[in-house]
Scaffold this motif. Structure first.
Motif, PDB file in Angstrom:
ATOM      1  N   THR A  63      -1.787  -9.081 -11.335  1.00 46.42           N
ATOM      2  CA  THR A  63      -0.375  -8.740 -11.147  1.00 46.42           C
ATOM      3  C   THR A  63      -0.231  -7.281 -10.728  1.00 46.42           C
ATOM      4  N   VAL A  64      -0.952  -6.405 -11.411  1.00 44.40           N
ATOM      5  CA  VAL A  64      -0.910  -4.984 -11.070  1.00 44.40           C
ATOM      6  C   VAL A  64      -1.459  -4.761  -9.667  1.00 44.40           C
ATOM      7  N   MET A  65      -2.553  -5.446  -9.332  1.00 46.81           N
ATOM      8  CA  MET A  65      -3.138  -5.292  -8.006  1.00 46.81           C
ATOM      9  C   MET A  65      -2.141  -5.704  -6.929  1.00 46.81           C
ATOM     10  N   TYR A  66      -1.458  -6.846  -7.107  1.00 46.32           N
ATOM     11  CA  TYR A  66      -0.495  -7.301  -6.110  1.00 46.32           C
ATOM     12  C   TYR A  66       0.709  -6.362  -6.031  1.00 46.32           C
ATOM     13  N   MET A  67       1.140  -5.800  -7.161  1.00 47.93           N
ATOM     14  CA  MET A  67       2.250  -4.844  -7.124  1.00 47.93           C
ATOM     15  C   MET A  67       1.848  -3.590  -6.352  1.00 47.93           C
ATOM     16  N   LEU A  68       0.633  -3.100  -6.582  1.00 46.87           N
ATOM     17  CA  LEU A  68       0.162  -1.919  -5.854  1.00 46.87           C
ATOM     18  C   LEU A  68       0.021  -2.213  -4.365  1.00 46.87           C
ATOM     19  N   MET A  69      -0.494  -3.368  -4.024  1.00 51.63           N
ATOM     20  CA  MET A  69      -0.628  -3.731  -2.612  1.00 51.63           C
ATOM     21  C   MET A  69       0.740  -3.821  -1.954  1.00 51.63           C
ATOM     22  N   SER A  70       1.721  -4.334  -2.677  1.00 51.93           N
ATOM     23  CA  SER A  70       3.078  -4.408  -2.143  1.00 51.93           C
ATOM     24  C   SER A  70       3.631  -3.010  -1.873  1.00 51.93           C
ATOM     25  N   VAL A  71       3.413  -2.095  -2.796  1.00 53.54           N
ATOM     26  CA  VAL A  71       3.885  -0.717  -2.617  1.00 53.54           C
ATOM     27  C   VAL A  71       3.176  -0.055  -1.438  1.00 53.54           C
ATOM     28  N   PHE A  72       1.870  -0.253  -1.319  1.00 52.09           N
ATOM     29  CA  PHE A  72       1.116   0.365  -0.228  1.00 52.09           C
ATOM     30  C   PHE A  72       1.518  -0.188   1.134  1.00 52.09           C
ATOM     31  N   HIS A  73       2.045  -1.404   1.173  1.00 53.43           N
ATOM     32  CA  HIS A  73       2.433  -2.012   2.444  1.00 53.43           C
ATOM     33  C   HIS A  73       3.927  -1.852   2.744  1.00 53.43           C
ATOM     34  N   LEU A  74       4.605  -0.961   2.049  1.00 53.51           N
ATOM     35  CA  LEU A  74       6.030  -0.713   2.297  1.00 53.51           C
ATOM     36  C   LEU A  74       6.289   0.175   3.513  1.00 53.51           C
ATOM     37  N   THR A  75       5.283   0.828   4.042  1.00 51.89           N
ATOM     38  CA  THR A  75       5.467   1.769   5.150  1.00 51.89           C
ATOM     39  C   THR A  75       6.216   1.166   6.340  1.00 51.89           C
ATOM     40  N   PRO A  76       5.874  -0.045   6.827  1.00 53.21           N
ATOM     41  CA  PRO A  76       6.639  -0.596   7.964  1.00 53.21           C
ATOM     42  C   PRO A  76       8.116  -0.793   7.632  1.00 53.21           C
ATOM     43  N   TRP A  77       8.417  -1.171   6.386  1.00 53.46           N
ATOM     44  CA  TRP A  77       9.816  -1.344   5.994  1.00 53.46           C
ATOM     45  C   TRP A  77      10.538   0.000   5.972  1.00 53.46           C
ATOM     46  N   LEU A  78       9.869   1.026   5.473  1.00 58.72           N
ATOM     47  CA  LEU A  78      10.490   2.352   5.441  1.00 58.72           C
ATOM     48  C   LEU A  78      10.738   2.881   6.848  1.00 58.72           C
ATOM     49  N   ARG A  79       9.794   2.629   7.762  1.00 59.73           N
ATOM     50  CA  ARG A  79      10.004   3.030   9.158  1.00 59.73           C
ATOM     51  C   ARG A  79      11.173   2.277   9.780  1.00 59.73           C
ATOM     52  N   LEU A  80      11.280   0.986   9.480  1.00 62.72           N
ATOM     53  CA  LEU A  80      12.376   0.178  10.012  1.00 62.72           C
ATOM     54  C   LEU A  80      13.717   0.674   9.491  1.00 62.72           C
ATOM     55  N   ILE A  81      13.777   0.978   8.220  1.00 57.70           N
ATOM     56  CA  ILE A  81      15.018   1.497   7.626  1.00 57.70           C
ATOM     57  C   ILE A  81      15.362   2.859   8.229  1.00 57.70           C
ATOM     58  N   GLN A  82      14.354   3.711   8.382  1.00 57.41           N
ATOM     59  CA  GLN A  82      14.578   5.046   8.951  1.00 57.41           C
ATOM     60  C   GLN A  82      15.069   4.958  10.384  1.00 57.41           C
ATOM     61  N   SER A  83      14.483   4.066  11.185  1.00 53.23           N
ATOM     62  CA  SER A  83      14.937   3.933  12.573  1.00 53.23           C
ATOM     63  C   SER A  83      16.349   3.367  12.635  1.00 53.23           C
ATOM     64  N   GLY A  84      16.713   2.514  11.709  1.00 49.84           N
ATOM     65  CA  GLY A  84      18.076   1.988  11.657  1.00 49.84           C
ATOM     66  C   GLY A  84      19.094   3.064  11.328  1.00 49.84           C
ATOM     67  N   LYS A  85      18.710   3.983  10.456  1.00 51.32           N
ATOM     68  CA  LYS A  85      19.603   5.089  10.104  1.00 51.32           C
ATOM     69  C   LYS A  85      19.793   6.037  11.285  1.00 51.32           C
ATOM     70  N   ARG A  86      18.723   6.250  12.056  1.00 49.39           N
ATOM     71  CA  ARG A  86      18.820   7.128  13.224  1.00 49.39           C
ATOM     72  C   ARG A  86      19.715   6.531  14.284  1.00 49.39           C
ATOM     73  N   GLU A  87      19.633   5.216  14.491  1.00 50.87           N
ATOM     74  CA  GLU A  87      20.457   4.552  15.498  1.00 50.87           C
ATOM     75  C   GLU A  87      21.918   4.521  15.094  1.00 50.87           C
ATOM     76  N   ALA A  88      22.187   4.418  13.787  1.00 50.61           N
ATOM     77  CA  ALA A  88      23.566   4.365  13.311  1.00 50.61           C
ATOM     78  C   ALA A  88      24.240   5.735  13.412  1.00 50.61           C
ATOM     79  N   ALA A  89      23.452   6.794  13.329  1.00 54.53           N
ATOM     80  CA  ALA A  89      24.040   8.154  13.346  1.00 54.53           C
ATOM     81  C   ALA A  89      24.395   8.619  14.726  1.00 54.53           C
TER      82      ALA A  89
END
Length: 89
Positions: A63-89
């Protein structure tokens, strides 16, 4: 003109491969989060859960391993959110 068509034709598979890779990158974090929930909720033997009186999620090795892997793979989501904020501004 044929040179420009061949360059464009060469870029087409690369673009399609890039889209597939981007989709897989976005799928990783939610998949690992779901796996962490499933392993945490049903990872223990039912008999052990009943006898020991344990309730709720079992936070253990996988369970801990899968939670850590999920956190480590959040980068594409953070980039997507960041690009959405830039387009909205």
């Amino acid at each position: 003109m044929s040179a420009s068509l061949s360059v464009g034709a060469r870029d087409l598979p690369r673009t399609a491969a890039r889209r597939v890779a981007d989709g897989l990158a976005l799928a990783a974090a939610p998949t690992f989060a779901l796996m962490a929930i499933l392993v945490g909720a049903g990872g223990s033997d039912v008999g052990q859960m009943l006898c020991a009186g344990e309730q709720g999620l079992q936070i253990g090795g996988m369970t801990v391993m899968y939670m850590l892997m999920s956190v480590f793979h959040l980068t594409p989501w953070l980039r997507l959110i960041q690009s959405g904020k830039r387009e909205a501004a």
